[in-house]
Design a protein around this motif. Structure first.
Motif, short mmCIF file in Angstrom:
data_model
loop_
_atom_site.label_atom_id
_atom_site.label_comp_id
_atom_site.label_asym_id
_atom_site.label_seq_id
_atom_site.Cartn_x
_atom_site.Cartn_y
_atom_site.Cartn_z
N GLU A 1 0.87 -1.43 0.00
CA GLU A 1 -0.21 -0.25 0.12
C GLU A 1 0.87 1.35 0.18
O GLU A 1 1.84 1.52 0.64
CB GLU A 1 -0.82 -0.13 1.25
N LYS A 2 0.38 2.11 -0.80
CA LYS A 2 1.16 3.62 -1.00
C LYS A 2 0.19 4.47 -0.20
O LYS A 2 -0.74 4.74 -0.52
CB LYS A 2 1.48 3.84 -2.32
N ASN A 3 1.01 5.14 0.86
CA ASN A 3 -0.02 6.09 1.56
C ASN A 3 0.92 7.30 2.08
O ASN A 3 2.13 7.30 1.88
CB ASN A 3 -0.77 5.36 2.85
N GLU B 1 4.42 10.04 2.65
CA GLU B 1 4.43 9.36 1.26
C GLU B 1 5.23 8.09 1.36
O GLU B 1 6.34 8.28 1.05
CB GLU B 1 5.09 10.34 0.22
N SER B 2 4.66 7.16 1.95
CA SER B 2 5.31 6.15 2.36
C SER B 2 4.85 4.71 1.62
O SER B 2 3.59 4.96 1.20
CB SER B 2 5.60 5.64 3.77
N ILE B 3 5.63 3.75 1.61
CA ILE B 3 5.20 2.37 1.06
C ILE B 3 5.20 1.54 2.11
O ILE B 3 6.02 1.22 3.04
CB ILE B 3 5.86 1.77 -0.08
N SER C 1 10.18 5.19 3.11
CA SER C 1 9.67 6.42 2.69
C SER C 1 11.09 7.13 2.13
O SER C 1 12.18 6.44 2.19
CB SER C 1 9.13 7.35 3.76
N ILE D 1 8.70 7.73 -5.80
CA ILE D 1 7.88 6.64 -5.22
C ILE D 1 6.82 5.80 -6.03
O ILE D 1 6.64 4.71 -5.85
CB ILE D 1 7.19 7.17 -3.92
N ASN D 2 6.30 6.42 -7.26
CA ASN D 2 5.53 5.74 -8.20
C ASN D 2 6.22 4.55 -8.79
O ASN D 2 5.80 3.60 -8.88
CB ASN D 2 4.92 6.70 -8.98
N PHE E 1 6.72 1.83 -6.48
CA PHE E 1 5.64 0.93 -5.97
C PHE E 1 5.15 0.23 -7.11
O PHE E 1 4.71 -0.98 -7.04
CB PHE E 1 4.70 1.96 -5.61
#
Length: 1180
Positions: free
Chosen positions: A207-209, A216-218, A230, A235-236, A239
């Motif tokens: 989950e990316k939240n 902005e962490s995974i 993080s 990050i995209n 992920f």
């Protein structure tokens, strides 16, 4: 390793010199090894944060000259041993030579040339091997990953990222390594090291939240813990890659489909910094998947490239902006504005490709003409010449009328080559493709009839050329009623659409097309348009004759799938007259049997008969088959496998959508547990089993055009329409009744055919007739209220649910196995769960790190859970060594081999979990007699009977199951006698079991006493037997001796000496090579063991004769073929020695063994690091 010479300006910065001569310096990175102080900690931290190569290669050799301030780095090493080898080579081969040079520049030139020559020679030796495509920086990172985490060479790094790992509330800056099978993280900050390894198969949620605590962490979740990462640069991208790798792992769990790299991936035009070939491969796979999903293309289609352009649309008299896609068999176009225009042009239909004249209004146009006289004009194309050349190349490889015997299951790679590459040659103005007829020759001649006579499927069958409804209505009188007129108006509307937008696979697909589909497809056109919108038309055209050949191969074969098909044939729409006679039933049988033969992984699932029967109503047999292929393999992936994973995934997606759109109803339905109950049948049969046929078939129309999105929309609309009634429900049954009655009364008031009574409606109708719901109103309402659903959002939700569903199924399987084994072993539930995880992990490891047998052979989902996962002898030995209570030192592999053959009852070279636990439980929880019986049987020869031939059908497993249910009471008297050679091996095993025991000396004395006693018992028995019978009276199951060993009878009393000497040699001698026959090779071995004083063996009669050690005869000794003992004699003898009795009655704990087995990889990493420190300490 040797490296191309690199300039080094500051040789002393951050490095410590350890050796030096006039020309070379050997240096160690400051902070590597023990000590180093604060400066070493700072340097180590700096290396990790900056990803310095010094972390993976902390040693180097520099070339220096007296008059120069510049140094040259010529070698590096990960260990002192490696760098010392290079140093010794330089001193012995180059030092004396370069010392006679007068000029320092000559020295530098000579050494650099020599090193470059060595590297070139090494690379030349690798030319036959796989060529490295990755850049040096990336290969260095991959080497670092393997060293830090103890990974083998088979583990391939995909990409690595700088990030922070949150350990508690403290972030640790380090590097995240994403390999094919593992997620790894490493950090070293001021002496504190953090190492994390998570197999992708254990990930339950990604989950990316973004929260206040973790911006902005995974989040990576497993069954037992959560990990947060993080501070990513992108990050995209990270992920998306993690999603792909987790998907590959779930595929491994589902059907053992291991990852295979695309070997046809073209090399990039320029070197891509820090991008591996695997990363490019995965990016290409993602693009291919999106491309195939967008245009409903087959799984073997790979995207070659795409470019921006405009398309002239004659129906709208305008240029539409969009993208042009080129693949090996298709040219496709999709407008930038959604639903404005979509186009699919199969290359088999293309006749001419030409470059039109450019103008300011129409720059760089390309015209494509098809065989059915349609013309498509693309403009604003970049690199038009290159585009035309690529299309020409693909056209030359495309057969005109048929594609031969290409298998639809053969997969091509997933490479993508962007069309923006430049072309260095000019092309002709156009490419002309020869005209050819695409029609299949007719088989109506007498010769063809004679060929087809006797075949199960041939063109003479009614269903080979017509659908069942056509056959059913062909003699009916023409209906001139208002509903029939409405149907004819629909047909006319489609004819007008065909005249404006084209007909067939090259038709323009626009918003007008969707409007016509939502209004209902006319019965006469339904089969044609289903084939077109699903993409099945392309597959059928690509594989002429495939279905007929498949039917001939499949019919007559007996399997579990065919039995289930026969059972369900008469349950498939029994209310419809088309399936109340043999014509419809036979056609359904052929289609289902052919597909089960094509795809054994799916075989047959109960919902398939309902869907296929509807397809046969509107299509011919062959068309229905290819529609079923499109459904099972592309449009409803994994829906119809043995565990209906795809349907369970979409059930989870539906719950998420209900929570998002209908939150109040979702909470109430969750309390009742209704959603999971109702939705499975809705999705598996596309509402065909829960809604009147004439209404449900309209949903099938929309499904083939829109995909699964429309099923979700309608399902949400059904819940929305019944929200008030459902909120007032108090139990699950009441809610089911409300929804059942609602769906039973969804009617199609425009249908031409008489309404078909719905069996479920007949059974659930009450006294008060409920209101009727028009299916067109329901579809319209679903688009108005839930039309915002997007296919890409659904795919993202599917990924999230797939992780949950597959891991949940794995947990269910584990619980089923544990429950089944609770009655057959004395292990606790927790111990069985841990053992199952260890056993399964061994199997999964072989999926991606290789083994002596393929993973597919060892995993059969059709078997019970206890027998699905199986391991081979190598994996069994690893588990036995780690978990068995009997530690025999170097003798352990031999004992493991014997136990494996004993447990492998069907002699297929594999052992399942049930067999594994049976053997392990006997060693841990059996009483003394059971343990000795197992040990005794391990030293008897394996059965000499040839293994039963493995039958492929289900009846073999039924016989095996029935045999397992039979009561088997084996007594100690049933065990065969043991001959002298087996007895010697038995004694050696016992002797080596005590090397780590506290009462080691007492046990050795006891076993020597028991061995002497048993030898005398055998001698007495031999005399008794010789008095009444010949030597043939020895048990028939005794292992035949080596012919070279039968030199003559042994001397009186020498047997005692033989065993004593055997025990002594087992104690003192190193391992001997096995030299016996194939039949006894695995039963004989000798190894080195712990050294005990020779006085511990009370053997007074040691003769000068040499004895049998490790299965080979030493000169001067023979074995007594008449000597033998029974198990009762062994048991009675051992009971006379209290130390042996205490040893075998002692309770063993497996918990510590399992903990050590799980921590084995971490221990190996620590040992490798410690050994490097020790070498450093001792060598300095």
């Amino acid at each position: 390793m040797w490296i191309h010479p690199e300039e080094v300006l500051l040789a002393g910065a951050l490095w410590v010199s350890e050796r030096a001569n006039p020309f070379f310096i050997l240096q160690r990175r400051r902070g590597h090894g023990r000590g180093g102080g604060l400066s070493g900690l700072l340097v180590g931290t700096l290396d990790v944060v900056l990803d310095s190569s010094a972390r993976v290669a902390p040693y180097r050799i520099l070339l220096q000259t007296a008059d120069s301030q510049i140094y040259w780095n010529i070698a590096c090493g990960s260990s002192r041993k490696e760098i010392t080898e290079h140093w010794d080579w330089l001193e012995s081969n180059l030092l004396q030579t370069i010392s006679i040079f007068d000029n320092d520049e000559d020295v530098t030139t000579f050494v650099k040339g020599k090193i470059s020559g060595i590297i070139a020679e090494e690379n030349r030796g690798k030319q036959g091997e796989e060529q490295e495509e990755d850049c040096g920086k990336f290969r260095e990172a991959e080497l670092k990953m393997r060293r830090l985490f103890g990974m083998p060479d088979e583990e391939k790094l995909v990409n690595y990222y700088s990030c922070s790992y949150w350990k508690g509330r403290v972030p640790r800056q380090g590097w995240l390594y994403l390999s094919v099978n593992h997620l790894c993280f490493y950090s070293f900050l001021l002496g504190k090291e953090v190492t994390l390894v998570v197999p992708w198969t254990e990930v339950t949620q990604l989950e990316k939240n973004a929260t206040l605590v973790f911006p902005e962490s995974i989040r990576v979740s497993t069954r037992h813990t959560e990990h947060f990462f993080s501070v990513f640069l992108n990050i995209n991208d990270t992920f998306k890659l993690m999603e792909q790798l987790a998907n590959i792992a779930m595929r491994q769990l589902l059907d053992n489909e291991a990852f295979a790299a695309d070997r046809s991936l073209p090399k990039p035009c320029k070197t891509l910094k820090n991008v591996s070939a695997l990363k490019r491969d995965l990016d290409a796979r993602a693009k291919n998947e999106r491309y195939r999903t967008m245009f409903r293309l087959t799984q073997d289609e790979r995207l070659d490239g795409h470019t921006d352009c405009t398309l002239w649309t004659p129906f709208a008299k305008m240029h539409v902006v969009g993208q042009l896609f080129i693949s090996n068999n298709y040219i496709c176009f999709n407008s930038r504005e959604e639903d404005l225009c979509q186009l699919i042009i199969p290359l088999r239909e293309v006749s001419i490709v030409e470059k039109a004249d450019s103008s300011s209004v129409l720059p760089c146009p390309v015209s494509i003409s098809t065989k059915n006289k349609m013309n498509f004009l693309f403009a604003n194309l970049k690199d038009r010449d290159f585009l035309v050349q690529r299309i020409s190349d693909f056209l030359q490889r495309t057969p005109d009328s048929s594609w031969g015997d290409t298998s639809p299951l053969s997969l091509i790679g997933h490479s993508v080559c962007h069309l923006s590459a430049l072309c260095s040659f000019l092309l002709l103005g156009f490419f002309l493709r020869p005209q050819a007829s695409s029609s299949v020759p007719s088989s109506s001649s007498a010769e063809s009839e004679s060929v087809h006579r006797g075949r199960h499927y041939h063109p003479g069958l009614p269903t080979a050329s017509q659908s069942l409804l056509r056959l059913y209505h062909q003699n009916a009188a023409e209906d001139l009623g208002p509903k029939a007129m409405k149907e004819k108006m629909k047909e006319e509307a489609w004819k007008i659409h065909f005249s404006e937008f084209g007909r067939g696979v090259c038709m323009y697909r626009t918003a007008r097309t969707r409007e016509l589909v939502l209004s209902g497809i006319p019965e006469r056109l339904r089969g044609e348009l289903w084939l077109l919108f699903s993409g099945a038309q392309n597959e059928m055209a690509s594989h002429p004759g495939y279905y007929g050949d498949l039917v001939e191969q499949a019919m007559g074969l007996c399997s579990l799938a065919t039995e289930e098909i026969e059972r369900d044939l008469h349950r498939s729409m029994p209310e419809h007259r088309a399936f109340q006679n043999e014509t419809g039933i036979a056609a359904l049988r052929r289609v289902l049997t052919a597909y089960a033969h094509r795809n054994p992984g799916i075989g047959y699932c109960q919902a398939m008969n309902i869907v296929t029967s509807v397809l046969l109503l509107y299509c011919t047999e062959q068309e229905a088959f290819w529609l079923l292929v499109a459904l099972c393999e592309r449009m409803l992936p994994d829906y119809y496998n043995t565990r209906v994973v795809g349907a369970l995934v979409d059930q989870g997606v539906f719950e998420e959508l209900t929570r998002a759109f209908l939150p109040l109803l979702y909470e109430h339905m969750q309390e009742l547990g209704v959603i999971s109950t109702i939705s499975l049948s809705w999705f598996l049969t596309l509402f065909l089993s829960v809604m009147p046929f004439d209404s449900a078939v309209l949903l099938v129309d929309c499904f083939f055009y829109e995909g699964i999105k429309v099923i979700f929309q309608v399902a949400l609309a059904v819940l929305h329409d019944n929200m008030d009634a459902l909120l007032s429900c108090n139990d699950e049954g009441e809610a089911m009744t409300i929804l059942g009655r609602y769906l039973d009364n969804v009617v199609n008031k425009q249908t031409v055919t008489p309404p078909i009574p719905h069996l479920h409606a007949l059974l659930t109708s009450g006294d008060e007739p409920p209101r009727e719901i028009d299916i067109f109103d329901l579809i319209k309402s679903s688009y108005e209220k839930f039309g915002s659903l997007r296919s890409d959002v659904i795919e993202q939700m599917r990924f999230k649910q797939r992780l949950k569903v597959i891991q949940s199924l794995e947990d269910t399987a584990k619980r089923s196995v544990v429950r089944a084994m609770m009655t057959e072993s004395a292990f606790s539930i927790e111990e069985l769960e841990e053992l199952y995880c260890l056993f399964k992990s061994k199997h999964m490891t072989s999926c991606y790190w290789g083994s002596s047998s393929s993973a597919a052979e060892r995993h059969d989902p059709s078997l019970p859970y206890l027998e699905q996962y199986r391991i081979d002898p190598v994996q069994f030995t690893q588990l036995f060594t780690a978990l068995a209570p009997w530690v025999c030192g170097g003798h352990t592999p031999s004992l493991s081999t014997r136990l494996f053959r004993l447990l492998d009852q069907n002699q297929d070279g594999l052992v399942n979990f049930k067999e594994f636990i049976t053997g392990l439980s006997g060693m841990y929880h059996g009483d003394m007699t059971e343990k000795l019986k197992l040990l005794y049987k391990l030293h008897l020869p394996p059965g000499n009977s040839s293994p039963e031939e493995k039958v492929k059908d289900y009846r073999y497993y039924l016989r095996m199951w029935a045999k397992e249910k039979e009561l088997k009471r084996e007594t100690i008297k049933d065990l065969p006698r043991m001959n002298q050679e087996q007895f010697i091996e038995f004694c050696k095993t016992l002797y080596n079991m005590f090397s780590e025991e506290p009462l080691e000396q007492e046990l050795y004395h006891s076993i020597a006493t028991v061995a002497s006693l048993l030898l005398r018992i055998g001698e007495v028995g031999k005399k008794f037997n010789n008095g009444s019978k010949k030597s043939e009276s020895i048990d028939a199951q005794a292992l035949p001796l080596d012919p070279q060993g039968e030199e003559g009878p042994s001397e009186e009393g020498s047997a005692d000496a033989q065993v004593c000497r055997a025990l002594a040699d087992a104690q003192l001698e190193p391992a001997a090579l096995q030299t016996s026959d194939e039949e006894i090779r695995d039963d004989t071995s000798a190894s080195s063991y712990s050294v005990v004083s020779s006085g511990s063996l009370q053997c007074e009669d040691i003769a000068d004769d040499t004895v049998l050690i490790g299965g080979g005869l030493r000169q001067g000794s023979t074995l007594d073929a008449d000597w033998s003992i029974t198990f009762e004699q062994v048991l009675a003898s051992l009971l006379t020695e209290p130390p042996l009795v205490d040893y075998f009655e002692k309770k063993r704990d497996i918990q510590s063994k399992m903990a050590a087995c799980k921590a084995q990889r971490a221990v190996e990493r620590q040992i490798s690091s410690a050994s490097d420190h020790e070498i450093t300490q001792h060598s300095v």
